[in-house]
Write a protein that holds these residues in place. Sequence first.
Motif, PDB file in Angstrom:
ATOM      1  N   GLN A  80       0.825  -1.205   0.000  1.00 41.62           N
ATOM      2  CA  GLN A  80       0.000   0.000   0.000  1.00 41.62           C
ATOM      3  C   GLN A  80       0.864   1.261   0.000  1.00 41.62           C
ATOM      4  OE1 GLN A  80      -3.071  -1.164  -1.008  1.00 41.62           O
ATOM      5  NE2 GLN A  80      -3.928   0.321   0.427  1.00 41.62           N
ATOM      6  N   ALA A  81       1.919   1.239   0.825  1.00 37.60           N
ATOM      7  CA  ALA A  81       2.810   2.396   0.871  1.00 37.60           C
ATOM      8  C   ALA A  81       3.499   2.605  -0.476  1.00 37.60           C
ATOM      9  CB  ALA A  81       3.838   2.218   1.978  1.00 37.60           C
ATOM     10  N   ALA A  82       3.940   1.508  -1.108  1.00 32.47           N
ATOM     11  CA  ALA A  82       4.593   1.630  -2.413  1.00 32.47           C
ATOM     12  C   ALA A  82       3.626   2.147  -3.468  1.00 32.47           C
ATOM     13  CB  ALA A  82       5.164   0.277  -2.830  1.00 32.47           C
ATOM     14  N   ALA A  83       2.367   1.672  -3.406  1.00 33.78           N
ATOM     15  CA  ALA A  83       1.384   2.140  -4.378  1.00 33.78           C
ATOM     16  C   ALA A  83       1.083   3.616  -4.185  1.00 33.78           C
ATOM     17  CB  ALA A  83       0.105   1.313  -4.250  1.00 33.78           C
ATOM     18  N   GLN A  84       0.966   4.038  -2.923  1.00 32.43           N
ATOM     19  CA  GLN A  84       0.723   5.451  -2.663  1.00 32.43           C
ATOM     20  C   GLN A  84       1.899   6.307  -3.105  1.00 32.43           C
ATOM     21  OE1 GLN A  84      -0.331   5.883   1.445  1.00 32.43           O
ATOM     22  NE2 GLN A  84      -2.255   4.735   1.244  1.00 32.43           N
ATOM     23  N   ALA A  85       3.115   5.799  -2.855  1.00 29.59           N
ATOM     24  CA  ALA A  85       4.290   6.558  -3.293  1.00 29.59           C
ATOM     25  C   ALA A  85       4.351   6.646  -4.807  1.00 29.59           C
ATOM     26  CB  ALA A  85       5.557   5.914  -2.752  1.00 29.59           C
ATOM     27  N   GLN A  86       3.962   5.566  -5.503  1.00 29.81           N
ATOM     28  CA  GLN A  86       3.975   5.583  -6.954  1.00 29.81           C
ATOM     29  C   GLN A  86       2.872   6.470  -7.517  1.00 29.81           C
ATOM     30  OE1 GLN A  86       3.476   1.729  -8.688  1.00 29.81           O
ATOM     31  NE2 GLN A  86       3.866   2.446 -10.788  1.00 29.81           N
ATOM     32  N   ALA A  87       1.687   6.459  -6.848  1.00 30.07           N
ATOM     33  CA  ALA A  87       0.587   7.286  -7.329  1.00 30.07           C
ATOM     34  C   ALA A  87       0.822   8.757  -7.040  1.00 30.07           C
ATOM     35  CB  ALA A  87      -0.729   6.826  -6.694  1.00 30.07           C
ATOM     36  N   GLY A  88       1.502   9.072  -5.931  1.00 33.55           N
ATOM     37  CA  GLY A  88       1.738  10.463  -5.581  1.00 33.55           C
ATOM     38  C   GLY A  88       0.525  11.095  -4.934  1.00 33.55           C
ATOM     39  N   LYS A  89       0.599  12.404  -4.714  1.00 29.94           N
ATOM     40  CA  LYS A  89      -0.475  13.161  -4.087  1.00 29.94           C
ATOM     41  C   LYS A  89      -0.681  14.468  -4.862  1.00 29.94           C
ATOM     42  CE  LYS A  89      -0.585  13.353   0.377  1.00 29.94           C
ATOM     43  NZ  LYS A  89      -0.259  13.707   1.781  1.00 29.94           N
ATOM     44  N   TRP A  90      -1.957  14.834  -5.010  1.00 32.62           N
ATOM     45  CA  TRP A  90      -2.303  16.070  -5.694  1.00 32.62           C
ATOM     46  C   TRP A  90      -2.343  17.194  -4.655  1.00 32.62           C
ATOM     47  CZ3 TRP A  90      -2.587  16.154 -10.916  1.00 32.62           C
ATOM     48  CH2 TRP A  90      -2.724  14.929 -11.566  1.00 32.62           C
ATOM     49  N   VAL A  91      -1.480  18.190  -4.835  1.00 29.82           N
ATOM     50  CA  VAL A  91      -1.339  19.315  -3.902  1.00 29.82           C
ATOM     51  C   VAL A  91      -1.729  20.597  -4.624  1.00 29.82           C
ATOM     52  CG1 VAL A  91       0.219  20.534  -2.338  1.00 29.82           C
ATOM     53  CG2 VAL A  91       0.503  18.073  -2.717  1.00 29.82           C
ATOM     54  N   TRP A  92      -2.449  21.443  -3.913  1.00 27.53           N
ATOM     55  CA  TRP A  92      -2.898  22.707  -4.511  1.00 27.53           C
ATOM     56  C   TRP A  92      -1.717  23.640  -4.774  1.00 27.53           C
ATOM     57  CZ3 TRP A  92      -6.926  24.611  -6.865  1.00 27.53           C
ATOM     58  CH2 TRP A  92      -7.073  26.004  -6.992  1.00 27.53           C
ATOM     59  N   HIS A  93      -1.647  24.146  -6.018  1.00 29.92           N
ATOM     60  CA  HIS A  93      -0.582  25.053  -6.437  1.00 29.92           C
ATOM     61  C   HIS A  93      -1.170  26.461  -6.539  1.00 29.92           C
ATOM     62  CE1 HIS A  93       2.454  26.846  -9.242  1.00 29.92           C
ATOM     63  NE2 HIS A  93       3.267  26.174  -8.428  1.00 29.92           N
ATOM     64  N   GLU A  94      -0.721  27.353  -5.635  1.00 24.99           N
ATOM     65  CA  GLU A  94      -1.290  28.696  -5.559  1.00 24.99           C
ATOM     66  C   GLU A  94      -0.992  29.518  -6.811  1.00 24.99           C
ATOM     67  OE1 GLU A  94      -3.289  29.943  -3.450  1.00 24.99           O
ATOM     68  OE2 GLU A  94      -3.241  28.427  -1.843  1.00 24.99           O
ATOM     69  N   SER A  96      -0.627  28.645 -10.021  1.00 20.34           N
ATOM     70  CA  SER A  96      -1.397  28.315 -11.214  1.00 20.34           C
ATOM     71  C   SER A  96      -2.890  28.157 -10.936  1.00 20.34           C
ATOM     72  CB  SER A  96      -0.858  27.020 -11.837  1.00 20.34           C
ATOM     73  OG  SER A  96      -1.003  25.946 -10.913  1.00 20.34           O
ATOM     74  N   GLY A  97      -3.249  27.896  -9.686  1.00 21.99           N
ATOM     75  CA  GLY A  97      -4.660  27.662  -9.371  1.00 21.99           C
ATOM     76  C   GLY A  97      -5.123  26.261  -9.756  1.00 21.99           C
ATOM     77  N   TYR A  98      -4.165  25.326  -9.916  1.00 25.82           N
ATOM     78  CA  TYR A  98      -4.480  23.931 -10.254  1.00 25.82           C
ATOM     79  C   TYR A  98      -3.861  23.012  -9.188  1.00 25.82           C
ATOM     80  CZ  TYR A  98      -5.242  26.042 -14.851  1.00 25.82           C
ATOM     81  OH  TYR A  98      -5.660  26.842 -15.888  1.00 25.82           O
ATOM     82  N   TYR A  99      -4.316  21.765  -9.187  1.00 29.52           N
ATOM     83  CA  TYR A  99      -3.676  20.737  -8.355  1.00 29.52           C
ATOM     84  C   TYR A  99      -2.505  20.151  -9.133  1.00 29.52           C
ATOM     85  CZ  TYR A  99      -7.329  20.800  -4.806  1.00 29.52           C
ATOM     86  OH  TYR A  99      -8.170  21.184  -3.796  1.00 29.52           O
ATOM     87  N   TYR A 100      -1.413  19.900  -8.409  1.00 32.28           N
ATOM     88  CA  TYR A 100      -0.185  19.431  -9.055  1.00 32.28           C
ATOM     89  C   TYR A 100       0.275  18.126  -8.404  1.00 32.28           C
ATOM     90  CZ  TYR A 100       4.651  19.311 -10.703  1.00 32.28           C
ATOM     91  OH  TYR A 100       5.842  18.927 -11.271  1.00 32.28           O
ATOM     92  N   ASN A 101       0.626  17.137  -9.259  1.00 30.24           N
ATOM     93  CA  ASN A 101       1.160  15.854  -8.804  1.00 30.24           C
ATOM     94  C   ASN A 101       2.643  15.839  -9.134  1.00 30.24           C
ATOM     95  OD1 ASN A 101       1.878  13.128  -8.399  1.00 30.24           O
ATOM     96  ND2 ASN A 101      -0.209  12.446  -8.863  1.00 30.24           N
TER      97      ASN A 101
END
Length: 284
Positions: A80-94, A96-101
């Motif tokens: 699960q940890a490896a899958a989450q690390a591979q998928a990444g996380k979408w973080v808000w980018h101030e 551009s106003g978009y979410y960035y992975n």
Amino acid sequence: MTERWKSNPMYWCELCRVWMNDSKAAKFNHEQGVKHKENLARKLRDMSKKADAEKQEQEHAVAAMDSIEAKARKQYEADQAAAQAQAGKWVWHEGSGYYYNAAHRWYFDVKTSYYYGGEPVAWTQQPGIPSAAMFGVAPFEGGDAAAQAAAKAAAAAAASKAGGGAAASSKPAVAGAAADGQGVRVVKKVVQLPSHPLSGVGGHAMPVSGRIGGAKGVGIADPAAAAAADAQKRKREGSSLSAAAAAGKGSKEPQNPAEAEALARREAARQRVEARTKTAFGLT
């Protein structure tokens, strides 16, 4: 020599594997013997050893299962940890106003549900990233209230799009179910079975019950036709009896005793043969 000989009842000892007289005194003397007591003590020791061995075996099995489950749980968490690390996380980018992975270097616009990135850089709804990294599947964080609400709506839409087909296929359709969910209407389906290929075999007098006849699909299966055939048979029998009675009344000569005895024997033999035939064909 007038009395019948009868042997004395015997008793078998399972511990010592010997026979003895089946009397209270013989049993008591045998059970007080040294050999019987030694065999009894040996059996109790064997039973105790067997119980201890079974208990140890059960404890070893439980310990082995616990170890296997712990290893499987640890491996699952690592996956699960490896899958989450591979998928990444979408973080808000101030800016551009978009979410960035950052793991895959893609942007996501929650208003249009379009991704921005790739080689060459372009807007698309089918980015070249794993399905576990898609927005709505991978976790996201940050953004103002409006962005959070739009992100939740986009995540819900992506989740429903990804699992809609499986959910639809997992729900069986109920025949006759009401559209508003208020009730279910039961529909019974009537299936017309084909007739037996030998339904016309057996003659008009074949019975419709028992192991032979209607139960096997042979003979008259229609109740009306069976009743008509039965009525016709009774009519023929009645006319035959009337003719025989009329013939008997017109005859004034006494019947020969030998002839009467022969006729009685023949009738008895005919009834026996008829009874055996009915029993053999299951008509009784």
